[in-house]
Structure formats: C-alpha cells, structure tokens
Design a protein around this motif. Structure first.
Motif, PDB file in Angstrom:
ATOM      1  N   ALA A   1      30.734  37.258  28.192  1.00 53.85           N
ATOM      2  CA  ALA A   1      31.538  38.298  28.999  1.00 53.85           C
ATOM      3  C   ALA A   1      30.407  39.350  29.580  1.00 53.85           C
ATOM      4  O   ALA A   1      30.993  40.314  30.256  1.00 53.85           O
ATOM      5  CB  ALA A   1      32.510  39.050  28.269  1.00 53.85           C
ATOM      6  N   LEU A   2      29.129  39.209  29.333  1.00 55.87           N
ATOM      7  CA  LEU A   2      28.284  40.162  29.703  1.00 55.87           C
ATOM      8  C   LEU A   2      27.486  39.906  31.145  1.00 55.87           C
ATOM      9  O   LEU A   2      27.175  38.836  31.307  1.00 55.87           O
ATOM     10  CB  LEU A   2      27.154  40.474  28.670  1.00 55.87           C
ATOM     11  N   ASP A   3      27.310  41.020  31.941  1.00 58.73           N
ATOM     12  CA  ASP A   3      26.557  40.600  33.246  1.00 58.73           C
ATOM     13  C   ASP A   3      25.161  40.550  32.684  1.00 58.73           C
ATOM     14  O   ASP A   3      24.678  40.748  31.586  1.00 58.73           O
ATOM     15  CB  ASP A   3      26.611  41.921  34.023  1.00 58.73           C
TER      16      ASP A   3
ATOM     17  N   ALA B   1      46.061  33.709  39.241  1.00 55.94           N
ATOM     18  CA  ALA B   1      44.928  34.163  38.546  1.00 55.94           C
ATOM     19  C   ALA B   1      44.700  33.160  37.518  1.00 55.94           C
ATOM     20  O   ALA B   1      45.417  32.721  36.681  1.00 55.94           O
ATOM     21  CB  ALA B   1      45.177  35.349  38.219  1.00 55.94           C
ATOM     22  N   VAL B   2      43.232  33.239  37.056  1.00 58.97           N
ATOM     23  CA  VAL B   2      42.979  32.839  35.519  1.00 58.97           C
ATOM     24  C   VAL B   2      41.897  34.026  35.258  1.00 58.97           C
ATOM     25  O   VAL B   2      40.945  34.247  35.958  1.00 58.97           O
ATOM     26  CB  VAL B   2      41.916  31.330  35.746  1.00 58.97           C
TER      27      VAL B   2
ATOM     28  N   ILE C   1      43.210  31.947  44.812  1.00 57.57           N
ATOM     29  CA  ILE C   1      43.305  31.970  43.158  1.00 57.57           C
ATOM     30  C   ILE C   1      41.973  32.854  42.862  1.00 57.57           C
ATOM     31  O   ILE C   1      40.887  32.591  43.282  1.00 57.57           O
ATOM     32  CB  ILE C   1      42.732  30.642  42.372  1.00 57.57           C
ATOM     33  N   VAL C   2      42.385  33.928  41.954  1.00 57.00           N
ATOM     34  CA  VAL C   2      41.435  34.933  41.343  1.00 57.00           C
ATOM     35  C   VAL C   2      41.044  34.191  40.209  1.00 57.00           C
ATOM     36  O   VAL C   2      41.860  34.042  39.123  1.00 57.00           O
ATOM     37  CB  VAL C   2      42.025  36.316  41.294  1.00 57.00           C
ATOM     38  N   LEU C   3      39.473  33.956  40.190  1.00 53.11           N
ATOM     39  CA  LEU C   3      39.008  33.439  38.937  1.00 53.11           C
ATOM     40  C   LEU C   3      38.146  34.484  38.162  1.00 53.11           C
ATOM     41  O   LEU C   3      37.268  34.881  38.631  1.00 53.11           O
ATOM     42  CB  LEU C   3      38.070  32.108  39.269  1.00 53.11           C
ATOM     43  N   ASP C   4      38.759  34.992  37.150  1.00 50.52           N
ATOM     44  CA  ASP C   4      37.892  36.260  36.454  1.00 50.52           C
ATOM     45  C   ASP C   4      37.375  35.693  35.179  1.00 50.52           C
ATOM     46  O   ASP C   4      37.810  35.547  34.001  1.00 50.52           O
ATOM     47  CB  ASP C   4      39.025  37.164  36.005  1.00 50.52           C
ATOM     48  N   GLU C   5      36.128  35.150  35.339  1.00 48.87           N
ATOM     49  CA  GLU C   5      35.375  34.595  34.299  1.00 48.87           C
ATOM     50  C   GLU C   5      36.039  33.403  34.013  1.00 48.87           C
ATOM     51  O   GLU C   5      35.733  33.001  32.650  1.00 48.87           O
ATOM     52  CB  GLU C   5      34.720  35.397  33.140  1.00 48.87           C
TER      53      GLU C   5
ATOM     54  N   ILE D   1      35.094  35.850  40.145  1.00 53.83           N
ATOM     55  CA  ILE D   1      34.173  37.011  39.256  1.00 53.83           C
ATOM     56  C   ILE D   1      33.421  36.162  38.170  1.00 53.83           C
ATOM     57  O   ILE D   1      34.073  35.455  37.495  1.00 53.83           O
ATOM     58  CB  ILE D   1      35.298  37.918  38.487  1.00 53.83           C
ATOM     59  N   SER D   2      32.228  36.485  38.047  1.00 56.35           N
ATOM     60  CA  SER D   2      31.182  36.092  37.078  1.00 56.35           C
ATOM     61  C   SER D   2      30.099  36.732  37.058  1.00 56.35           C
ATOM     62  O   SER D   2      29.346  37.340  37.911  1.00 56.35           O
ATOM     63  CB  SER D   2      30.853  34.497  37.698  1.00 56.35           C
ATOM     64  N   HIS D   3      29.505  36.620  35.722  1.00 52.96           N
ATOM     65  CA  HIS D   3      28.176  37.227  35.388  1.00 52.96           C
ATOM     66  C   HIS D   3      26.996  36.113  35.513  1.00 52.96           C
ATOM     67  O   HIS D   3      25.927  36.309  35.262  1.00 52.96           O
ATOM     68  CB  HIS D   3      28.270  37.922  33.749  1.00 52.96           C
TER      69      HIS D   3
END
Length: 527
Positions: free
Chosen positions: A183-185, A361-362, A442-446, A477-479
């Motif tokens: 979950a970290l940048d 969303a995911v 679709i919002v892909l949050d990680e 959204i991704s790191h």
C-alpha cells in the motif's frame, strides 16, 4: 546475513509442516529456515498457502486447522505451545505485519494507544517513557502524525506504516511481513524497506517477507522460497532463482514482471470524467473544531472513454479523495465533478441510480469492502439492485457467474464466504462486483496490488480487453510505477493535494518535469 554453519541456530525452523481445513489440504510437508539477520522471501500464486504458512509461524491459524510438523524459534518449540505460551511469544519475539492494515488495526483506538499497548504488554516503562517511545517509533517508520489520530483518518499507506511500528515495537527476534509495502508509494516503500533491512542486519532479526513484488524481492531478499499448490516448488539464492527460475510459477512470474505498454490511446477522445478546479478540506479531529487538512487544492483533469488515467503520488497526497469525488461518495468544497456532463451534486432518485450504474469501484482493501457474512455470490450481485428492471434469481445468478468467470474464479466460489479466499482472490471478487453492471468508468484503487505477477498480468490483459470491447474508462490509483507504465495511457502526479504534472505515461516517466516525480521514479525498484 549471518554465516551459515553448524553453530548457527535458525531464528525460525519449519520442518514438514502440513495444514488442512477439514478435507481440504493447504500446505503439504513444507520445510524452511530463516537464520539470524537473514531475509527470506516467500513467493507464490494467490491461494498457494503463503499466508497460511505465515499465520502458522505466529500461531494464528483457526481452531478448524489440522496441522502436523515442527515449528521452532531458536530453542523454543513453537508447535508445542498452548495459547498462553503463544501470547508470551507474539509481539515480544515474533512480530507480524499483516496484508490488509484496515482489518489489522482497531478503528476505535488511536494509533498511539495501539502501539503503546504492545510496549505495555512486553516492556516495563513509565507512561512518559512509553509516550516517547511511541513518538520515536512513528518517526522511525516515516510518519509525521499525532499519536492521537485514529486509523480511519489515515491513508492506506499510513495505516500500513503504523502496523510496521507495532510489529517492531518490542524488538522481536523474527518479523513476518505479509505484503508489507503493497500500500506504499515508492518513496515510502523505499523507507520501509530500508527500515526492515536495517532492523534485520543490525539486530540479527530474521525477516520472512511474503510478497508478490519480484522487484522488491530482488532488492532485499537473500533467499527465495517459492510455494505452489501448498508445496515448496523452488528454493535458493535470490539472484540465482530470478536469473534462471526452475519452477513453473517463478518462470511465469519473472516473465510477467517485464511487461510492455498499454496499447494505443482511444482514437476519439470523448470526455467522460471532468474534474474542474476541485478542492476539498477535512477536519483532522472533532466534528466542529480542530485543525483543517487540505486533501485537494485546485485539481483539474479529464478522463476520456476507453482511456486509462493513472493517479500516482505519496500516501495522503489526495488520490483516494479524488477517487471518492469521482464515485460520488463525497462532494468538493469548490469546483465540479461531472460524469458525461452530469454532476453528482443534486442527483436524486432515478438520476442518481443512473450515475451509480455508470461508475463502479474496486477499493484498496477488499476485506474492508465486504460484509463477511455474505456469500461471494451475494456480494457480486449487490450492484444489480441499481438496475431499473430487477433481474430474477436465475438472471442474477447468470450475471454473477459471468463476472466471476471473467476474473478467473469458478462458479462454485459464489457459494462461499470471503474468509475462505486469499487476499488476491478477494481482490478478484471485488473486481467481479465492479464488472457485473458493465459500467462506463471503473475506479481502481490499488486494485491489482494483492495479485501475484502472472495473475496480475492476466487481469491487466482482461481489463485492456474489456476496455477495447466496451470502451470502459479506468481511473487507476497505484503506487506501482512499472504497472502504471504498462497499463495507463496518461498519468497525473499528485503531491500534497496538488497536481504537479500530467501527460502521456511514457513521456512523464521517461523525462519527469517535476523533481517530485523524478524522485518517485528513482525510488521504484526494478527487476
């Protein structure tokens, strides 16, 4: 790494470990060791038994698990301990960082109290000494936050760092880290990796790290143990295993970790999502008072049909806030957010249901977005209530099975509970729920962070195929900048709530125009 030899006592020794739940075997005769100061990476596909092995090593398997074999920590035989014996070992001699921080932290307690409880249980400290140690631990993991903050006020990456602080608080002999940097940048990830490596080398702490990130494994691990179908498929020095993998999984994982690009951008740039000079502030404590934090400050961007726009930046930079605004789960203090010209503000009744159908969303932590009492079939079918014509039971079941099949899950998964699946499998369930309505955005949050490299490559291929066939747009959204390069047509870099630059992905990552973007690129490990 400590030198191997007959005089060296393994920090962790597992011999012939087998685990089964009823008639379902999970691990078969697994053996491995972790020496003092050694970093061992446990890799394998989702559902292969990695997390089960990690939980067995810290005595957290459910009562329904049937186990055999020997586990030892130094001279202590862990497999013979009762619950009281395990309570003396956990935290003091073995620490653990879990995969999903949202479920590992108590939402009712402040982060300072949760870290302090570990110290209170295992060390004799006065209250001022304990408070000082808590602040030092937060600083040690790179968090500049007040100990009085609650977990829900932190980003996913910040919560993960709190979990690391709790795990190392009492100075354990062995640390088990289950996807500790997922979950970290890149900048925070580099800091946590350095912290974990320093703790291991300086104090002789053994580190068993469970990870899907082969670039991270290549950077920090001394040895690799690859598990497939509950068995050790390959073991050896990291460099040798990655240079010439012998097991089927590791060969596929190395190949999948060196992807190409996302393909051409859509020919007709038809704007779908329009974010115009959006700002959003939150109070960090209290309902009517307390300091104000700026999550977004005048951010503008557009996302076209059939396009993928990646949002990158440090934890707390505003990415998830922007995602919530796009989903209509929050409202901006200033500026507008529109979906195909329609704004979330003021939408009611049928109009609101229409917008909800078009945007799904995911989320980052799939376990936190599921009702644990619901079957997977009911979870995946939940969005179907937004349809104007409610499908009958047979139609609902067919839509659910189709969505599960798209993400690589069998039809019988619909009858099981989320707890029966691994973290990566739960991520696929969340994606199936998002796909069941065939949305426009679709919002892909990680959304791909918990998947092993071959499965992640398969999911990327699936998402790109759906995008080509349905012209669905992704706000991603991704790191993981390597994944962003492969998946996204354009990229927007957020820092402290502001968009510091945006443009074509390859152009931004190959020649960053902002020093912050350059630092993110430089901190990203490469295989």
């Amino acid at each position: 790494m400590a030198a191997a030899g007959s005089a060296v006592v393994s920090q962790l020794r597992i011999e012939g470990l087998s685990v089964a739940y009823g008639a379902r075997p999970v691990l078969h005769d697994v053996s491995l060791t972790v020496l003092p100061g050694e970093i061992v990476a446990l890799v394998g596909p989702s559902g292969s038994g990695k997390s089960t092995l990690a939980h067995a090593a810290i005595g957290l398997l459910p009562d329904s698990a049937v186990t055999s074999g020997t586990l030892a920590l130094g001279q202590v035989t862990l497999s013979s301990l009762d619950e009281r014996g395990w309570e003396a070992v956990r935290g003091a001699r073995i620490g653990m960082v879990f995969q999903e921080p949202a479920t590992a932290l108590n939402p009712a307690l402040t982060v300072g109290r949760q870290i302090g409880e570990v110290l209170a249980r295992h060390e004799r400290l006065t209250n001022p000494e304990r408070a000082a140690r808590v602040e030092a631990l937060l600083a040690q993991v790179g968090l500049d936050i007040a100990p009085g903050r609650h977990p829900h006020t932190l980003s996913g990456g910040q919560r993960q760092r709190v979990a690391v602080a709790m795990a190392i608080a009492a100075g354990p002999d062995l640390l088990i880290a289950d996807e500790p940097t997922a979950a970290l940048d890149p900048l925070a990830q580099a800091g946590v990796i350095k912290l974990l490596e320093t703790e291991a080398r300086k104090r002789g702490m053994g580190l068993l790290i469970v990870s899907h990130d082969l670039a991270l494994v290549a950077k920090m691990a001394d040895r690799i143990v690859a598990i497939e179908d509950g068995r050790v498929a390959e073991e050896g020095a990291t460099a040798a295993c990655l240079a010439a993998p012998r097991s089927d999984f590791l060969r596929r994982a190395v190949a999948a970790s060196r992807p190409g690009g996302p393909g051409p951008a859509p020919a007709l740039p038809d704007a779908l999502l329009d974010v115009a000079t959006v700002s959003r502030q939150y109070r960090t404590s209290g309902l009517f008072g307390g300091p104000v934090a700026t999550a977004l400050d005048g951010v503008s961007l557009q996302l076209c049909r059939g396009e993928t726009l990646a949002l990158v930046g440090a934890s707390g930079s505003g990415k998830s806030t922007l995602a919530r605004l796009a989903l209509g789960l929050d409202r901006p203090d200033a500026g507008t957010v529109t979906i195909d010209g329609q704004t979330w503000r003021g939408a009611r009744g049928a109009g609101l249901r229409t917008l909800r159908r078009r945007v799904q969303a995911v989320f980052q932590d799939p376990a936190a977005s599921f009702d644990p009492r619901w079957t997977v079939g009911r979870i995946a079918a939940e969005p179907l209530r937004l349809l104007d014509d409610t499908p009958n039971p047979a139609e609902r079941a067919a839509r659910v099975i189709e969505a599960l099949d798209q993400v690589g899950l069998d039809a019988d998964a619909a009858q099981r509970l989320p707890a029966h699946f691994s973290g990566g499998q739960r991520q696929r369930i969340a994606l199936a729920r998002a796909l069941v309505l065939k949305p426009d955005l679709i919002v892909l949050d990680e959304a791909l962070s918990a998947l092993d490299p071959p499965l992640r490559a398969d999911m990327v291929a699936l998402l790109l195929r759906l995008q080509r066939d349905l012209r669905v747009a992704y706000l991603f959204i991704s790191h993981d900048l390597a994944l962003v390069r492969h998946f996204a047509h354009r990229i927007a870099v957020l820092r402290d709530g502001r968009c510091v630059e945006q443009g074509r992905t390859a152009e931004i990552l190959d020649a960053p125009g902002d020093p912050y973007t350059a630092a993110l690129v430089a901190a990203t490990p490469a295989l």
